[in-house]
Design a protein around this motif. Structure first.
Motif, short mmCIF file in Angstrom:
data_model
loop_
_atom_site.label_atom_id
_atom_site.label_comp_id
_atom_site.label_asym_id
_atom_site.label_seq_id
_atom_site.Cartn_x
_atom_site.Cartn_y
_atom_site.Cartn_z
N ALA A 21 44.18 -24.32 -44.23
CA ALA A 21 44.91 -23.42 -45.13
C ALA A 21 46.40 -23.76 -45.11
O ALA A 21 46.93 -24.18 -44.09
N ALA A 22 47.06 -23.56 -46.24
CA ALA A 22 48.51 -23.78 -46.32
C ALA A 22 49.21 -22.54 -45.78
O ALA A 22 49.83 -21.77 -46.51
N ASP A 23 49.08 -22.35 -44.46
CA ASP A 23 49.58 -21.15 -43.80
C ASP A 23 50.92 -21.35 -43.09
O ASP A 23 51.45 -20.41 -42.50
N GLY A 24 51.44 -22.56 -43.12
CA GLY A 24 52.73 -22.82 -42.48
C GLY A 24 52.64 -23.05 -40.99
O GLY A 24 53.66 -23.19 -40.32
N SER A 32 58.11 -22.90 -41.24
CA SER A 32 56.82 -22.62 -41.87
C SER A 32 56.78 -23.04 -43.34
O SER A 32 55.75 -23.51 -43.82
N ALA A 33 57.90 -22.91 -44.07
CA ALA A 33 57.92 -23.33 -45.47
C ALA A 33 57.71 -24.84 -45.58
O ALA A 33 57.00 -25.31 -46.47
N VAL A 49 56.13 -26.77 -43.33
CA VAL A 49 54.74 -27.06 -42.93
C VAL A 49 53.78 -26.70 -44.06
O VAL A 49 52.88 -27.48 -44.38
N ALA A 50 53.97 -25.55 -44.70
CA ALA A 50 53.11 -25.16 -45.81
C ALA A 50 53.21 -26.17 -46.96
O ALA A 50 52.20 -26.51 -47.58
N ALA A 51 54.41 -26.66 -47.24
CA ALA A 51 54.58 -27.68 -48.29
C ALA A 51 53.85 -28.96 -47.92
O ALA A 51 53.22 -29.59 -48.77
N ILE A 52 53.94 -29.35 -46.66
CA ILE A 52 53.22 -30.55 -46.19
C ILE A 52 51.71 -30.32 -46.35
O ILE A 52 50.99 -31.20 -46.83
N GLN A 53 51.25 -29.15 -45.94
CA GLN A 53 49.82 -28.85 -46.04
C GLN A 53 49.35 -28.87 -47.49
O GLN A 53 48.30 -29.44 -47.80
#
Length: 132
Positions: A91-94, A72-73, A75-79
């Protein structure tokens, strides 16, 4: 072994370079200077930083829709990085859902990469150096 780190601001307009003694030192230097960047040893990229998250290159791909191994960290960074670059991942929700997949595909198409929606080594390297 010669290590160097390169950092970019979110808008890609600024870049800094510095020699590093260790990979971790390079990552920490990028985080202290910028939003994203990469650490290189000779001509080989060791890993990248996206939105203050260190991402290594030990796996064939980092994230994709429906992959149970998504971190999730990461994915959130990618978002956050996609959003910074003007794409709409939601949303940067991971959570790597359909909006994130569409944003990844659009980013990949814009960079001349295979638009498969999978964030592999080429895609996350391109995210680390992407400019507006």
């Amino acid at each position: 072994m010669s290590l160097d780190a390169k950092a970019y601001s979110c808008n890609g307009r600024s870049a800094w370079e510095e020699n590093a003694r260790t990979e971790n030192e390079g990552y920490q230097w990028i985080i202290s200077k910028s939003d994203k960047g990469f650490v290189r040893s000779g001509g080989i990229i060791c890993g990248v930083v996206l939105s203050n998250t260190v991402i290594d290159f030990s796996h064939a791909y980092l994230a994709k829709n429906g992959y149970s191994g998504n971190k999730s960290a990461y994915v959130a960074a990618i978002q956050r990085t996609l959003s910074c670059l003007g794409y709409s991942p939601g949303a940067a929700d991971g959570i790597f859902g359909s909006m994130t997949e569409r944003a990844v595909k659009a980013f990949q198409a814009g960079k001349g990469l295979s638009s498969d929606g999978i964030v592999g080594k080429d895609t996350y390297y391109c995210l680390s150096i992407a400019r507006y």
